[in-house]
Motif scaffolding. Structure first.
Motif, short mmCIF file in Angstrom:
data_model
loop_
_atom_site.label_atom_id
_atom_site.label_comp_id
_atom_site.label_asym_id
_atom_site.label_seq_id
_atom_site.Cartn_x
_atom_site.Cartn_y
_atom_site.Cartn_z
N GLU A 80 -8.65 5.45 -1.91
CA GLU A 80 -10.02 5.77 -1.46
C GLU A 80 -10.85 4.49 -1.37
O GLU A 80 -12.01 4.45 -1.81
N GLY A 81 -10.23 3.43 -0.89
CA GLY A 81 -10.97 2.18 -0.67
C GLY A 81 -11.15 1.31 -1.90
O GLY A 81 -11.84 0.30 -1.86
N LYS A 82 -10.53 1.72 -3.03
CA LYS A 82 -10.68 0.91 -4.25
C LYS A 82 -9.31 0.50 -4.78
O LYS A 82 -8.42 1.33 -4.88
N ARG A 132 -5.07 11.80 -12.59
CA ARG A 132 -5.33 10.43 -12.16
C ARG A 132 -5.28 9.53 -13.40
O ARG A 132 -5.64 9.96 -14.50
N ARG A 173 -1.86 8.57 -9.38
CA ARG A 173 -1.59 9.74 -10.22
C ARG A 173 -0.46 9.45 -11.21
O ARG A 173 0.40 8.63 -10.98
N LYS A 205 -13.02 4.17 4.93
CA LYS A 205 -12.00 3.70 3.98
C LYS A 205 -10.63 3.73 4.64
O LYS A 205 -10.26 4.71 5.26
N ARG A 221 -13.26 1.73 -21.48
CA ARG A 221 -13.47 2.73 -22.54
C ARG A 221 -13.56 2.06 -23.91
O ARG A 221 -13.00 1.00 -24.15
N ILE A 238 -6.59 -0.05 -7.29
CA ILE A 238 -6.27 0.50 -8.62
C ILE A 238 -4.95 -0.11 -9.10
O ILE A 238 -3.93 -0.01 -8.42
N LEU A 297 -0.41 15.84 -4.70
CA LEU A 297 -0.31 15.17 -6.00
C LEU A 297 0.96 14.35 -6.14
O LEU A 297 0.96 13.27 -6.74
N ALA A 298 2.05 14.86 -5.60
CA ALA A 298 3.33 14.19 -5.83
C ALA A 298 4.34 14.67 -4.81
O ALA A 298 4.21 15.75 -4.22
N PRO A 315 4.74 10.68 -8.22
CA PRO A 315 3.30 10.91 -7.97
C PRO A 315 2.77 9.98 -6.88
O PRO A 315 3.27 8.87 -6.70
N LEU A 316 1.76 10.44 -6.17
CA LEU A 316 1.12 9.63 -5.12
C LEU A 316 -0.07 8.87 -5.70
O LEU A 316 -0.74 9.33 -6.61
N GLU A 358 -1.90 0.95 -15.29
CA GLU A 358 -1.87 0.33 -16.63
C GLU A 358 -0.90 1.05 -17.56
O GLU A 358 -0.63 0.57 -18.66
N VAL A 359 -0.44 2.19 -17.16
CA VAL A 359 0.48 2.94 -18.03
C VAL A 359 1.87 2.93 -17.41
O VAL A 359 2.04 2.71 -16.22
N ASN A 410 -7.25 7.46 -14.25
CA ASN A 410 -8.60 7.38 -14.78
C ASN A 410 -8.90 8.47 -15.83
O ASN A 410 -9.86 8.37 -16.58
N ASP A 411 -8.10 9.53 -15.84
CA ASP A 411 -8.28 10.58 -16.83
C ASP A 411 -7.47 10.32 -18.10
O ASP A 411 -7.46 11.14 -19.01
N ILE A 412 -6.78 9.20 -18.12
CA ILE A 412 -6.08 8.80 -19.35
C ILE A 412 -7.04 7.88 -20.11
O ILE A 412 -7.53 6.88 -19.56
N LEU A 413 -7.34 8.25 -21.35
CA LEU A 413 -8.38 7.55 -22.09
C LEU A 413 -7.85 6.34 -22.84
O LEU A 413 -8.51 5.32 -22.96
#
Lengths: 94, 94, 94, 94, 94, 94, 94
Positions: free
Chosen positions: F50-52, F85, F9, G52, A9, F54, G90-91, F5-6, F57-58, F87-90
């Motif tokens: 999902e195969g990637k 997720r 998340r 996956k 980003r 991750i 989710l958790a 969280p799983l 970072e937070v 990924n939704d944290i900017l």
């Protein structure tokens, strides 16, 4: 600046378009076109994002053209920024 | 020209269609078909884009046919350009 | 012909359906079905397209059946062509 | 038959449903259900399609059940065929 | 049974829900909920489907719960079957 | 806190925007803008999602800007949280 | 319990929200919010799902928060269950 973007980003700050028409009339905000030129303010670290290696190509200070409506607008300390993915930056203006 | 496209993006400038009909009447802008022929003005470096290797096949000066409505129109120094992905360029006209 | 398609794209020229019905009446354009048979005019080089290896299976002169509404119609030197991906060509008619 | 499908495509010819009801009344076309049973007429070579290896599992003469509305209908020499991907064939009826 | 599903497809036959309410009233078809329980009738071979290895986990005779509205209904020899992908089967009831 | 969280998340708790305008008028909830700043409360383990791969970072305590409307709001012990997720944290605000 | 979910699916049973408001009024079903808390009842084996690798992170007895409207509701032996993918959980609440 103390916003640190995640992943690929980029934080940009829109560059206001000329506020005066050729005839010298000052245009109110809503009569001007949405500016698409911005200055890069902060850049994420890149790396493997969603399984794909992303190298950051822009750096703070770059003037860029970005995809209209891309990203999320955030207000921080009274200033409006847009946070978008590097992929929504179309070109660097030199 | 000082717009440097990122990734697999290409800056093109539309080639205006003939502005005079056979009978010699000059058509106003809105009566002409959207031109689909353009000249390449600047080409991104290509490379690995979103995890896929992209080789740039077009170069500045090429006349190209592009996918109608593809890309983003930007106005720069009073000139209208379109920035699109190379994949939205359909063919080179030689 | 001097249109050189990029990637896995193919330039085809539609083959007009019979313009006379059995009773001998000539049908105006709009009363005829959209033709789906065409002749291949030019073929892109194939290769790695969007990360996938594509081998071109058609060659200029082939008569093909293509997916209705696929591709982009372009007019060039007064002739109408359609530029589509090879994947929108369904079959070769021999 | 001289239609040669490309890739993983298959040419099928629909098998007409019984045209007479039990009471012996002949049904006009529109009153019959869309047939979903067909005979395979021609089969593409398979191979690597869009980056995925596809092995053809059907052969000419097979009676198959296919996904309703899948594929493209084409008329050739006065006969109606459907060209679809093998993946739209659900089952072989033996 | 002589329907041989292709790939990761499964042929199931819906198990009718109880046709009598507790009070003993027989419900007409339309007043009953869409049944989601079925018996597996035939199973495809699995293998590499669209580039992904699929192992078949169900076998003929299994009672299964499936995703409502998934798959294609076909009538064969007067019996209604549903052909769906194994992935639309949610669970086996033992 | 006992919500774990799983996957990738993250549980966040929105930071309320200033509740008093410059003129000193207290704004009722509905007249305030949707806050986009939050504090991280709990973080999933990351790993292969999902195969990637991750990497998280937070960490709990981080102040973050998140994508408006992303995630799912849950009420737990009378407190409103959002689970989204990573990924939704900017961006992280330091 | 004898429902065996396939792949990465999980069977959950919703935990009813408190049925009495603070003032002691019993709420009818429709006046209560859709509960998002559930107990895991059965867990699929995981493994390679659609190409996956998925490792199951929940186990029967876990209390979980799940994505509203995710999954398929099924009634079995008079009890309502929801079958969803682990990814829609989710958790875990500990």
């Amino acid at each position: 600046m103390n916003i640190k973007p995640l992943g690929d980003r980029v934080v940009i700050k829109k560059v206001e378009a000329e506020e005066t028409t050729k005839s010298g009339i000052v245009l109110p905000g809503s009569a001007k076109e949405q500016p698409q030129m911005a200055e890069v303010v902060a850049v994420g670290p890149g790396g493997v994002i969603e399984g794909k290696e992303i190298t950051m190509e822009v750096k703070p200070g770059d003037k860029v053209i970005f995809s209209k409506y891309a990203g999320t607008e955030v207000k921080y300390d009274g200033v409006e920024y847009t946070i978008l993915r590097q992929n929504d930056i179309l070109a660097i203006v030199q």
